[in-house]
Design an enzyme around this catalytic site. Structure first.
Site, PDB file in Angstrom:
ATOM      1  N   CYS A  11       1.128  -1.603   0.503  1.00  0.00           N
ATOM      2  CA  CYS A  11      -0.085  -0.308   0.112  1.00  0.00           C
ATOM      3  C   CYS A  11       0.651   1.104  -0.277  1.00  0.00           C
ATOM      4  O   CYS A  11       1.646   1.336  -0.318  1.00  0.00           O
ATOM      5  CB  CYS A  11      -1.173  -0.334   0.906  1.00  0.00           C
ATOM      6  SG  CYS A  11      -0.487  -0.060   2.515  1.00  0.00           S
ATOM      7  N   CYS A  85      -1.976   2.022  -4.130  1.00  0.00           N
ATOM      8  CA  CYS A  85      -0.608   2.153  -4.496  1.00  0.00           C
ATOM      9  C   CYS A  85      -0.808   3.369  -5.599  1.00  0.00           C
ATOM     10  O   CYS A  85      -0.263   3.378  -6.321  1.00  0.00           O
ATOM     11  CB  CYS A  85       0.287   1.491  -4.026  1.00  0.00           C
ATOM     12  SG  CYS A  85       0.477   0.185  -4.706  1.00  0.00           S
ATOM     13  N   CYS A  89       3.342   1.240  -8.013  1.00  0.00           N
ATOM     14  CA  CYS A  89       3.490  -0.470  -7.614  1.00  0.00           C
ATOM     15  C   CYS A  89       3.821  -0.435  -8.954  1.00  0.00           C
ATOM     16  O   CYS A  89       3.376  -0.842  -9.779  1.00  0.00           O
ATOM     17  CB  CYS A  89       2.123  -0.913  -6.957  1.00  0.00           C
ATOM     18  SG  CYS A  89       1.491  -0.498  -5.761  1.00  0.00           S
TER      19      CYS A  89
END
Length: 135
Positions: A11, A85, A89
Site C-alpha cells: 500500500c 497504490c 507499484c
C-alpha cells in the site's frame, strides 16, 4: 512457484492495510506462506489504531515498521497484492497481481478500522486456502 508461496502486500504508507494483511496472513498460514509488506511511500510508523485493532485479535504488530517497496521484494514474490497504490507499484511480467480495493485506515479511529481489518481477514483466508489447499 517455490514450495513455500511468497506473498507481498503493498500500500502507499505500509502503515495500515498492508501491515494488517501481512500479519493476518502470517498468523493464519503458520509458516506455510512467506509474507512481506511494503509501501511506495512508507510512513514513519505503523498506525497506532491499527496496532490496537490487531491486538484485539491477539496479533501484535507493535514491533513492525513501514518498509520501502523494492524491486527485489516484488521479484521474489509469487503473488503481489496492491491496496490503493496505483501506478506507484511496479509491475513485472509473470507475477500474479491482485488489487484489493480497501478504505485507507490513515487517520481513522479503531472503530472505523475494524471493518477494514475484518474485510482483509476474509480476503486473506480465501487467498491462503487457494495458495495452500488443505487436503
Amino acid at each position: 512457484m517455490s514450495s513455500t508461496p511468497e506473498v507481498l502486500f503493498v500500500c502507499v504508507h505500509n502503515a495500515g492495510r498492508s501491515q494488517m494483511a501481512a500479519a493476518l496472513l502470517a498468523h493464519h498460514a503458520q509458516g506455510r506462506v512467506a509474507v512481506r509488506s511494503a509501501g511506495s511511500t512508507p510512513a514513519s510508523e505503523v498506525n497506532p489504531a491499527v496496532v490496537e485493532v490487531m491486538n484485539e485479535l491477539g496479533i501484535d504488530v507493535s514491533q513492525e515498521f513501514p518498509k520501502k517497496l523494492t524491486t527485489e521484494s516484488v521479484e521474489a514474490s509469487d503473488v503481489v497484492i496492491t491496496m490503493g497504490c496505483g501506478d506507484a507499484c511496479p509491475v513485472f511480467p509473470g507475477k500474479r497481481y491482485l488489487d484489493w480495493q480497501l478504505d485507507d485506515p490513515a487517520g481513522q479511529s479503531a472503530e472505523a478500522i475494524r471493518p477494514i481489518r475484518d474485510d482483509i481477514d476474509t480476503r486473506v483466508r480465501s487467498l491462503l486456502a487457494e495458495l495452500v489447499p488443505t487436503t
